[in-house]
Design a protein around this motif. Sequence first.
Motif, PDB file in Angstrom:
ATOM      1  N   ALA A 189      34.820  78.752  33.750  1.00  0.00           N
ATOM      2  CA  ALA A 189      34.394  77.420  35.167  1.00  0.00           C
ATOM      3  C   ALA A 189      36.258  76.828  35.172  1.00  0.00           C
ATOM      4  O   ALA A 189      36.998  76.466  35.732  1.00  0.00           O
ATOM      5  N   ARG A 190      36.940  75.871  33.708  1.00  0.00           N
ATOM      6  CA  ARG A 190      36.804  75.201  34.072  1.00  0.00           C
ATOM      7  C   ARG A 190      38.644  75.459  34.368  1.00  0.00           C
ATOM      8  O   ARG A 190      39.133  74.952  34.788  1.00  0.00           O
ATOM      9  N   LYS A 191      38.984  76.988  34.178  1.00  0.00           N
ATOM     10  CA  LYS A 191      40.314  77.680  34.357  1.00  0.00           C
ATOM     11  C   LYS A 191      40.192  77.457  35.880  1.00  0.00           C
ATOM     12  O   LYS A 191      41.769  76.798  36.535  1.00  0.00           O
ATOM     13  N   PHE A 192      39.150  77.743  36.617  1.00  0.00           N
ATOM     14  CA  PHE A 192      39.344  78.337  37.682  1.00  0.00           C
ATOM     15  C   PHE A 192      39.038  76.768  38.893  1.00  0.00           C
ATOM     16  O   PHE A 192      40.205  77.142  40.072  1.00  0.00           O
ATOM     17  N   ALA A 193      38.396  75.864  38.168  1.00  0.00           N
ATOM     18  CA  ALA A 193      38.080  75.303  38.831  1.00  0.00           C
ATOM     19  C   ALA A 193      39.259  73.855  39.244  1.00  0.00           C
ATOM     20  O   ALA A 193      39.639  73.284  40.114  1.00  0.00           O
ATOM     21  N   ALA A 194      40.665  74.381  38.152  1.00  0.00           N
ATOM     22  CA  ALA A 194      41.654  73.331  38.806  1.00  0.00           C
ATOM     23  C   ALA A 194      42.147  73.664  40.063  1.00  0.00           C
ATOM     24  O   ALA A 194      42.974  73.530  40.603  1.00  0.00           O
ATOM     25  N   SER A 195      41.691  74.906  40.240  1.00  0.00           N
ATOM     26  CA  SER A 195      42.542  75.870  41.847  1.00  0.00           C
ATOM     27  C   SER A 195      41.604  75.534  43.074  1.00  0.00           C
ATOM     28  O   SER A 195      42.158  75.942  44.109  1.00  0.00           O
TER      29      SER A 195
END
Lengths: 245, 245, 245, 245
Positions: free
Chosen positions: C21-27
């Motif tokens: 979630a954190r990773k994809f939330a960056a984009s």
Amino acid sequence: MSSKAFAIVAGVGPGTGAAVARKFAASYPVVLMARNPDNYESLVKEINGNGGKAIGISTDVADASSITSAFGKIEKEFGGAGCAAAIFNASGRFVRKPLLDLTEEEFTAGFDVSCKGAFLFSQATLPLLLKSTDSGKYPPTLIFTGATASLKGSAMMSSFATGKFAMRALAQSIAREFAPKGIHVAHAVIDGVIDIPRTKDWLKDMPPEAKISAEAIADSYWYLHTQPKTTFTNELDIRPMLEKW
Amino acid sequence: MSSKAFAIVAGVGPGTGAAVARKFAASYPVVLMARNPDNYESLVKEINGNGGKAIGISTDVADASSITSAFGKIEKEFGGAGCAAAIFNASGRFVRKPLLDLTEEEFTAGFDVSCKGAFLFSQATLPLLLKSTDSGKYPPTLIFTGATASLKGSAMMSSFATGKFAMRALAQSIAREFAPKGIHVAHAVIDGVIDIPRTKDWLKDMPPEAKISAEAIADSYWYLHTQPKTTFTNELDIRPMLEKW
Amino acid sequence: MSSKAFAIVAGVGPGTGAAVARKFAASYPVVLMARNPDNYESLVKEINGNGGKAIGISTDVADASSITSAFGKIEKEFGGAGCAAAIFNASGRFVRKPLLDLTEEEFTAGFDVSCKGAFLFSQATLPLLLKSTDSGKYPPTLIFTGATASLKGSAMMSSFATGKFAMRALAQSIAREFAPKGIHVAHAVIDGVIDIPRTKDWLKDMPPEAKISAEAIADSYWYLHTQPKTTFTNELDIRPMLEKW
Amino acid sequence: MSSKAFAIVAGVGPGTGAAVARKFAASYPVVLMARNPDNYESLVKEINGNGGKAIGISTDVADASSITSAFGKIEKEFGGAGCAAAIFNASGRFVRKPLLDLTEEEFTAGFDVSCKGAFLFSQATLPLLLKSTDSGKYPPTLIFTGATASLKGSAMMSSFATGKFAMRALAQSIAREFAPKGIHVAHAVIDGVIDIPRTKDWLKDMPPEAKISAEAIADSYWYLHTQPKTTFTNELDIRPMLEKW
């Protein structure tokens, strides 16, 4: 096809090869191949003494000229006859070593017998198997003996595993080309220790069900041979009830 | 480890090898290997002209003395430096023939490059990769380029498939021995036609998504290289969106 | 497609789901799903506080009406927007028991979440992913989190393994149907212990490289998402360098 | 164990199930299970009329109470006897549909019979099989009928493939738990069209070797049953000689 179809077993030693030879000798004349005649001589006598027919031919399956010479002798002995079943059970020297310690010759030893040998043997037997597609009680059969290492490349086992993986590729490729011509090609994944003189002291604290019976492997190969054209098994695994997998 | 770690790509041609070399040249000096210098010369110039560093070495990966000579040159050029990444992308002559028409030399051509070559290359690179386990931004990485034929032995494809199955066994065996020492070993199953000059006219009636992009394979290899010690991918497949499988 | 495409992560807990979630939330704006809001509430705050956008929806993926309700909320929140990436990371109760001791409910618990849940989630997300095939920087992506048990049915693990095998079949079937429509479907075989609070005391005597990093799994999923249409990976394995396999 | 061990075949129809029942009826009293009594009634008469012993029990294998009731009848009929062989050959409704068109009920239909049914059947038969480990000519045997879809999740086939993948996981898990107790667990991958009344018009332009013989499948299952404790096959494939694979 007046002459009687015969069977060939390459890689006859005191274990699987001998058991397979005995099993098929009950129905067919058998040709036994091994590099060292010590590995088949007493078995040839035994089979001939029991009312069967067997000949032994010293053969290095990894050497094309040795294969040519062996199949020349077969032609002389069984001229005109087709082959009912051919079993490739040969294994090269087993090398277990760290990768960086392997010589090139040690590394290729697995492929040389398990795959190049299997190829040379297949090229020589397939024309004889094709002769038997319309005669014979069972479809002509070509069986390869694989191992745990046919499916898993373990550490220190690169020589053995590369040869066995490659043999499995060969068995599949031949099956896909020759099954439609009526030849049954099968590959057996023998997953466990076979109960033979050389392994007598292995798994000593375990009950007999920890090792595979060579005779039962032979029964499996015979069963594969009896499968009809409608119902070919290409691959089966075999392991003792106590094997971890 | 004062000298800068370098990367090696074996099997540089106009497709995957070149793309991989360009990708890794953005971060490391690169050594490009191919039998025919025509396959790397312009690329060496291109990389050096773009501010990177590249050297090309004419190498027959299936020949131990050629490998020894090549790694002697690498030692001279990068003496003391470790290897950050080594990619084995070489393929031998592709032979597609009925089994009975294959010569022994044609049959073993697959193994000679795909597996024996991969072994010789691995033996030469692993000591250099081991030098880099504690330096470097990413774990030292050894990648093998596989194919559909790494998993399936199709009819007429025994030479290619035996080599590719065997290479996969080798990749697994090296991974199991060297991952615990910090080396990331990966095997990529490239399942489809790569979009390179030689395949320009293949699948002509299909949209571009029917072929694999060599640059995207290079991105995949780079991504594999960046995975940390906690999270190694050993095997991944790659195919275009329109591939049937 | 004026509205911005979003990502959905089902199965958010303190490990892989949160890292993804954190990773994809960056984009992308992200939708976080878990049965228990405790599993996503602080993460939703964290992402929104860091300049990202996140909403959490309490969802039981194994319950069609809960899925319907969740996607109704998504429609309200992101009406008209397509989905850029959907990650199915949910797992049901883990049951490890002798076969004869399992209740029917315990046995089907694995399938209910890992496969029926994955199906319901896929049916709801695929129309949203199809909306994004021509917009967006990367092909819309649907990723499933598998396990060692996706490939091996171990003793006492029938509930978990049947669910994971079935999820892998689903992932393949969806890939073969939807890749030609431009959707990237991938299945990750996570083979090892993930380093999360719940496993803090596992493998205590081992170095950190004995466990998988949840953040590195998230990096892998992001990398899969970035692959172009020419170069889809359908399956990759992930294990720490010290894992035996 | 004074009473004679019996065999159970679940999923008796006009094809494999009937052939398997006839084969095992030559050596054991047989219990035939199918939802619809039409599927076994004439066969029960046939076997009883030929000097064998058969009973039929209308059973929905996916329904725990139906299984309980069926095994209550078996207990009444064979009270005290062990089970020599149990064959799970049941298949649910076959659904071939785009993923987005499937109802939840259609999707889970595959799992319900192929896996949950196999689980319920296994839980009921394993205690009876365990009774036979030291009596009987052959090790007690539990066989599952798989399909091409046990190994490959094709487009439109998610319902069937998820059930068959899951059944394979179950078969492996049971094998690993119960083989060390002396029970032979096997999984057959039937890869091709079986020659039964329902498929009479399929592959009409092909010779008979394009379809699998149900009788030969039965012979294979019998062969599996006869393997000794030292030599268990867990998985074999079966296809007609003309099948593409």
